[in-house]
Design an enzyme around this catalytic site. Sequence first.
Site, short mmCIF file in Angstrom:
data_model
loop_
_atom_site.label_atom_id
_atom_site.label_comp_id
_atom_site.label_asym_id
_atom_site.label_seq_id
_atom_site.Cartn_x
_atom_site.Cartn_y
_atom_site.Cartn_z
N LYS A 1 0.84 -1.21 0.00
CA LYS A 1 0.00 0.00 0.00
C LYS A 1 0.88 1.25 0.00
CE LYS A 1 -1.77 1.82 3.94
NZ LYS A 1 -1.57 3.26 4.06
N ASN A 2 1.89 1.27 0.86
CA ASN A 2 2.68 2.50 1.01
C ASN A 2 3.61 2.78 -0.16
OD1 ASN A 2 1.40 2.98 3.37
ND2 ASN A 2 3.15 2.59 4.72
N CYS B 1 -4.94 13.60 12.82
CA CYS B 1 -5.40 12.24 12.57
C CYS B 1 -5.21 11.45 13.83
CB CYS B 1 -4.70 11.61 11.38
SG CYS B 1 -3.19 10.78 11.78
N ARG C 1 0.85 15.02 13.09
CA ARG C 1 1.41 14.82 11.75
C ARG C 1 1.45 16.11 10.92
NH1 ARG C 1 -0.84 9.00 9.69
NH2 ARG C 1 1.19 8.75 8.77
N ASP D 1 4.79 0.83 11.92
CA ASP D 1 3.59 0.19 11.41
C ASP D 1 3.44 -1.27 11.85
OD1 ASP D 1 2.83 2.49 10.20
OD2 ASP D 1 3.36 1.90 8.16
N ARG E 1 -8.64 -0.44 4.75
CA ARG E 1 -7.77 0.57 4.14
C ARG E 1 -6.43 -0.05 3.74
NH1 ARG E 1 -6.13 4.67 7.85
NH2 ARG E 1 -4.77 5.00 6.09
C1 UD1 Z 1 4.49 6.98 6.18
C2 UD1 Z 1 3.61 5.77 6.03
C3 UD1 Z 1 3.08 5.33 7.39
C4 UD1 Z 1 4.24 5.11 8.36
C5 UD1 Z 1 5.14 6.34 8.40
C6 UD1 Z 1 6.38 6.14 9.23
C7 UD1 Z 1 2.63 5.95 3.84
C8 UD1 Z 1 1.41 6.15 3.02
N1 UD1 Z 1 2.50 6.08 5.16
O1 UD1 Z 1 3.68 8.02 6.70
O2 UD1 Z 1 2.36 4.10 7.22
O3 UD1 Z 1 3.72 4.90 9.67
O4 UD1 Z 1 5.57 6.69 7.06
O5 UD1 Z 1 7.09 5.04 8.79
O6 UD1 Z 1 3.68 5.65 3.32
N2 UD1 Z 1 6.64 14.89 10.33
C9 UD1 Z 1 6.84 16.20 10.67
N3 UD1 Z 1 6.69 17.13 9.68
C10 UD1 Z 1 6.38 16.81 8.41
C11 UD1 Z 1 6.21 15.44 8.07
C12 UD1 Z 1 6.34 14.50 9.06
O7 UD1 Z 1 7.12 16.55 11.82
O8 UD1 Z 1 6.27 17.72 7.56
C13 UD1 Z 1 6.78 13.85 11.40
C14 UD1 Z 1 5.52 13.03 11.62
O9 UD1 Z 1 4.61 13.70 12.47
C15 UD1 Z 1 6.11 11.79 12.28
C16 UD1 Z 1 7.45 11.64 11.55
O10 UD1 Z 1 7.75 12.92 10.99
O11 UD1 Z 1 6.33 12.02 13.63
C17 UD1 Z 1 7.48 10.60 10.47
O12 UD1 Z 1 6.40 10.82 9.60
P1 UD1 Z 1 6.47 10.45 8.05
O13 UD1 Z 1 7.66 9.58 7.81
O14 UD1 Z 1 6.34 11.69 7.27
O15 UD1 Z 1 5.15 9.57 7.89
P2 UD1 Z 1 4.18 9.53 6.64
O16 UD1 Z 1 4.96 9.74 5.39
O17 UD1 Z 1 3.00 10.37 6.90
#
Ligand code: UD1
Length: 429
Positions: A22-23, A126, A131, A316, A408
């Site tokens: 999915k990711n 969320c 996030r 995850d 999902r």
């Molecule tokens: C992706 C995955 C999700 C997984 C996560 C971490 C997908 C669709 N989803 O989510 O399943 O749990 O990686 O492995 O691939 N953050 C900030 N600022 C930002 C962006 C992120 O502070 O602008 C923080 C987030 O709050 C979190 C951390 O960075 O604490 C990691 O998040 P991120 O790696 O961005 O997760 P996703 O890409 O949303």
Amino acid sequence: MDRIRIRGGNTLNGTIPISGAKNATLPLMIASLLTDDTLTLENVPHLADVEQLIRILGNHGVDYAVSGKRLRHDPGSGRTIHFTARTIVDTTAPYELVSKMRASFWVIGPLLARMHKARVSLPGGCAIGTRPVDLFIDGLRALGATIDIDNGYVVAEAKGGLVGNRYVFPKVSVGATHVMMMAASLAKGETVIENAAREPEIVDLARCLNAMGARISGAGTPTLTIEGVEALSGARHRVLPDRIETGTYAMAVAMTGGDVTLEGTSVDLLQSALSALTTAGAAIEATPTGVRVMRNGGGIHPVDVITDPYPGFPTDLQAQFMALMTRSDGVAHITETIFENRFMHVQELARLGAKISLSGQVATIEGVTRLTGAPVMATDLRASVSLVIAGLVAEGDTMVSRVYHLDRGFERLEEKLGACGAEIERISS
Ligand code: UD1
């Protein structure tokens, strides 16, 4: 709303086909916005998030066509879907759509790169924490975009196009790395990204973008170098196997005992989780076509894990591992470092008889000799599947409600587990 009923007590034996990730599928679909040519993705899983993203991309002008065998007739093969963004008809991603799926915020990268502008709703909070999107905004600004926040929307513009630059992520982010790779692929000149995410899904997107004509090197390491090109073309790409689904079923087998081969996946995708499982008492074997997981006789031992960006233990799989640890013969500690508030499954696991205490980001799990079935509620995607894992060994019936969270991210979960001997059924209402 559908529910899933599980009667615990059976071991798992047989074969489970692992779906496309999915990711990886979500960013790959979003990459179709970068070209007016057709991007064909194979091994696309049949998931609610994929259907939702099809609708979101349709709003921007992406047409799609499904070909090949339907999944129902050929389990494990996934679907082949052709995505074509001949013309981008709208560069706005509205709140109603983005709020349904956070990853749809990522359209900001390709829209900005191809159309030089994008107006994308902030995703909002969320269930697993705030996030934020600050890293996306900083990164795209480094490529020359002007970005304002206006009435809940991120309004981005790059008159004359994005320009390559060096950008150091202050924190590792999977989503922001995907977006920077897509954006920089069509920027003028070279971009160097430091402290990039290294997840296999990042490598998969880089491979696909390179097949489309991008010039990305270093994917899978902390430093990505992207030589911008004028335009990208179509390509055909097979989505890599889902390492989270792999790890989830591996944990289910470690929990129930038995012998299951996970087909179409690879131990290389999840070394840290599999090594934790081995320490916990499971035997793991790489086979030519997948991963064999066994636990026969021996107990489940406590293992301390800390979630971390890849190659660390994946957040995850944290909830699933916690479910397993509820039945260990000692005390285990699980530390969650990626997301705040990703312990909602703790209360539900407690309803099944688990003994878990929380202190900040650390959960302490005292193993118990028996879990007992109860009605429980899914709170998010990964939390919900942890309840299924616990239900597989709980005495009596466990009824998991709010199953739409599971749909999902897990394709035909009850069929896959049922085929290996679990007593599990979906109750549609
Ligand atoms: C992706 C995955 C999700 C997984 C996560 C971490 C997908 C669709 N989803 O989510 O399943 O749990 O990686 O492995 O691939 N953050 C900030 N600022 C930002 C962006 C992120 O502070 O602008 C923080 C987030 O709050 C979190 C951390 O960075 O604490 C990691 O998040 P991120 O790696 O961005 O997760 P996703 O890409 O949303």
